[in-house]
Design an enzyme around this catalytic site. Structure first.
Site, short mmCIF file in Angstrom:
data_model
loop_
_atom_site.label_atom_id
_atom_site.label_comp_id
_atom_site.label_asym_id
_atom_site.label_seq_id
_atom_site.Cartn_x
_atom_site.Cartn_y
_atom_site.Cartn_z
N LYS A 227 0.84 -1.20 0.00
CA LYS A 227 0.00 0.00 0.00
C LYS A 227 0.88 1.26 0.00
O LYS A 227 2.08 1.19 0.28
CB LYS A 227 -0.93 -0.04 1.21
CG LYS A 227 -1.91 -1.25 1.19
CD LYS A 227 -2.83 -1.24 2.41
CE LYS A 227 -3.85 -2.37 2.36
NZ LYS A 227 -4.82 -2.29 3.49
N TYR B 61 -12.91 -2.40 -2.24
CA TYR B 61 -13.36 -2.37 -0.85
C TYR B 61 -14.87 -2.15 -0.73
O TYR B 61 -15.35 -1.63 0.29
CB TYR B 61 -12.58 -1.29 -0.08
CG TYR B 61 -11.16 -1.70 0.26
CD1 TYR B 61 -10.89 -2.93 0.86
CD2 TYR B 61 -10.09 -0.85 0.01
CE1 TYR B 61 -9.59 -3.30 1.18
CE2 TYR B 61 -8.78 -1.21 0.34
CZ TYR B 61 -8.55 -2.45 0.91
OH TYR B 61 -7.26 -2.82 1.25
N PHE C 33 -15.10 4.59 8.15
CA PHE C 33 -13.75 4.89 7.70
C PHE C 33 -13.55 4.71 6.19
O PHE C 33 -12.43 4.81 5.69
CB PHE C 33 -12.73 4.04 8.47
CG PHE C 33 -12.94 2.54 8.34
CD1 PHE C 33 -12.47 1.85 7.23
CD2 PHE C 33 -13.61 1.83 9.33
CE1 PHE C 33 -12.66 0.47 7.10
CE2 PHE C 33 -13.80 0.45 9.21
CZ PHE C 33 -13.33 -0.22 8.10
N ARG D 20 -1.55 -14.74 3.72
CA ARG D 20 -2.42 -14.15 4.76
C ARG D 20 -1.76 -14.29 6.13
O ARG D 20 -1.78 -13.39 6.95
CB ARG D 20 -3.81 -14.82 4.78
CG ARG D 20 -4.73 -14.40 3.67
CD ARG D 20 -5.10 -12.92 3.68
NE ARG D 20 -5.93 -12.54 4.81
CZ ARG D 20 -6.58 -11.38 4.89
NH1 ARG D 20 -6.50 -10.48 3.90
NH2 ARG D 20 -7.29 -11.08 5.94
N THR E 133 -5.45 -7.64 10.58
CA THR E 133 -5.77 -6.33 10.01
C THR E 133 -5.33 -5.19 10.93
O THR E 133 -4.71 -4.22 10.48
CB THR E 133 -7.29 -6.23 9.77
OG1 THR E 133 -7.70 -7.35 8.97
CG2 THR E 133 -7.65 -4.93 9.06
N ARG F 162 2.60 -6.92 9.06
CA ARG F 162 1.90 -5.86 9.80
C ARG F 162 2.40 -5.78 11.24
O ARG F 162 2.57 -4.69 11.80
CB ARG F 162 0.39 -6.10 9.75
CG ARG F 162 -0.20 -5.77 8.38
CD ARG F 162 -1.60 -6.34 8.25
NE ARG F 162 -2.30 -5.91 7.04
CZ ARG F 162 -3.46 -6.43 6.65
NH1 ARG F 162 -4.04 -7.40 7.35
NH2 ARG F 162 -4.04 -5.99 5.56
N ASN G 105 -1.91 0.00 7.08
CA ASN G 105 -1.34 -1.27 7.54
C ASN G 105 -0.47 -1.96 6.50
O ASN G 105 -0.34 -3.18 6.49
CB ASN G 105 -2.45 -2.19 8.08
CG ASN G 105 -3.49 -2.50 7.04
OD1 ASN G 105 -3.38 -2.08 5.89
ND2 ASN G 105 -4.50 -3.26 7.41
N HIS H 134 -1.85 -5.49 1.51
CA HIS H 134 -3.11 -6.21 1.29
C HIS H 134 -2.76 -7.56 0.70
O HIS H 134 -1.81 -7.67 -0.07
CB HIS H 134 -4.01 -5.45 0.29
CG HIS H 134 -5.12 -6.33 -0.24
ND1 HIS H 134 -6.27 -6.56 0.47
CD2 HIS H 134 -5.22 -7.06 -1.38
CE1 HIS H 134 -7.05 -7.40 -0.22
NE2 HIS H 134 -6.43 -7.71 -1.35
N GLU I 70 -9.46 -10.42 -7.81
CA GLU I 70 -8.51 -9.31 -7.59
C GLU I 70 -7.38 -9.31 -8.61
O GLU I 70 -6.94 -8.25 -9.04
CB GLU I 70 -7.96 -9.39 -6.15
CG GLU I 70 -9.03 -9.05 -5.13
CD GLU I 70 -8.60 -9.25 -3.68
OE1 GLU I 70 -7.41 -9.56 -3.44
OE2 GLU I 70 -9.46 -9.09 -2.80
P1 IDP Z 1 -7.82 -7.08 5.45
O1 IDP Z 1 -7.10 -5.95 4.74
O2 IDP Z 1 -6.98 -7.65 6.57
O3 IDP Z 1 -8.36 -8.12 4.51
P2 IDP Z 1 -10.49 -5.80 5.75
O4 IDP Z 1 -11.44 -5.96 6.89
O5 IDP Z 1 -10.91 -6.30 4.40
O6 IDP Z 1 -9.09 -6.44 6.22
O7 IDP Z 1 -10.19 -4.22 5.65
C1 IDP Z 1 -9.62 -3.68 4.52
C2 IDP Z 1 -8.72 -2.52 4.91
O8 IDP Z 1 -9.52 -1.46 5.47
C3 IDP Z 1 -7.71 -2.83 6.01
O9 IDP Z 1 -6.57 -3.48 5.52
C4 IDP Z 1 -7.41 -1.44 6.54
O10 IDP Z 1 -6.51 -0.74 5.67
C5 IDP Z 1 -8.78 -0.78 6.46
N1 IDP Z 1 -9.51 -0.88 7.75
C6 IDP Z 1 -10.08 -1.99 8.28
N2 IDP Z 1 -10.66 -1.73 9.47
C7 IDP Z 1 -10.46 -0.41 9.70
C8 IDP Z 1 -10.84 0.50 10.77
O11 IDP Z 1 -11.45 0.11 11.77
N3 IDP Z 1 -10.45 1.81 10.63
C9 IDP Z 1 -9.76 2.26 9.55
N4 IDP Z 1 -9.40 1.45 8.54
C10 IDP Z 1 -9.74 0.14 8.60
#
Ligand code: IDP
Length: 144
Positions: free
Chosen positions: A20, A60, A68, A96, A102, A113, A123, A126, A137
């Site tokens: 990212k 997303y 957010f 993963r 996350t 991470r 973070n 992805h 994807e």
């Molecule tokens: P993942 O990236 O581990 O698959 P997802 O739940 O699909 O997790 O979330 C996608 C992305 O959205 C996360 O990697 C992060 O960048 C962002 N994100 C997830 N939860 C939050 C939050 O609570 N606040 C702000 N950003 C978030």
């Protein structure tokens, strides 16, 4: 020989990884790719690109009602990212595990991470979470 070769190739799986924009800005690209290479994962394609808003909104879409979401879209489109296709047996699950949880506070040390991220949405990486999403994807980010 050919049958065995075919069976081995057939088991190979592909996943989509994104370093990212914060990962690129913080110059973590080399370190992250080194981890994948050392694990024995094969880089099939790799490209630097600044991701466009519509693509990220689609990627997303499952989070579009979250508070957010706009912050997430702004962050993901804020600068160049690196999109990568990795190939290996069970690569989806392996990557993963390598990226970790996350939320940085829940990500184990030793994961990407867990070692490099401080919070969300920043973070660092992805990775696809299932065979189905990996296929979608890879097509989405490489238009193939
Ligand atoms: P993942 O990236 O581990 O698959 P997802 O739940 O699909 O997790 O979330 C996608 C992305 O959205 C996360 O990697 C992060 O960048 C962002 N994100 C997830 N939860 C939050 C939050 O609570 N606040 C702000 N950003 C978030």
């Amino acid at each position: 020989f050919w049958l065995k070769f075919y069976e081995e190739v057939r088991k190979l799986e592909q996943t989509l990884v994104i370093i990212k924009p914060d990962g690129v800005r913080r110059k973590l690209v080399g370190k992250i790719i080194q981890r994948f290479e050392e694990r024995g994962l094969i880089i099939k394609k790799m490209q630097q690109k600044t991701l466009e808003q519509p693509l990220i909104r689609e990627h997303y879409a499952h989070l579009k009602d979250k508070p957010f979401f706009d912050e997430l879209v702004d962050y993901m489109t804020s600068g160049p990212a690196i999109v990568i296709i990795l190939e290996q047996k069970n690569v989806i699950q392996i990557v993963r595990k390598m990226i970790g949880a996350t939320n940085a506070s829940e990500a184990e040390p030793g994961t990407i991470r867990g070692d490099f991220a401080i919070g969300t949405p920043e973070n660092v990486v992805h990775a696809s979470d299932s065979l189905e999403s990996a296929e979608i994807e890879i097509r989405r980010f490489f238009s193939i």
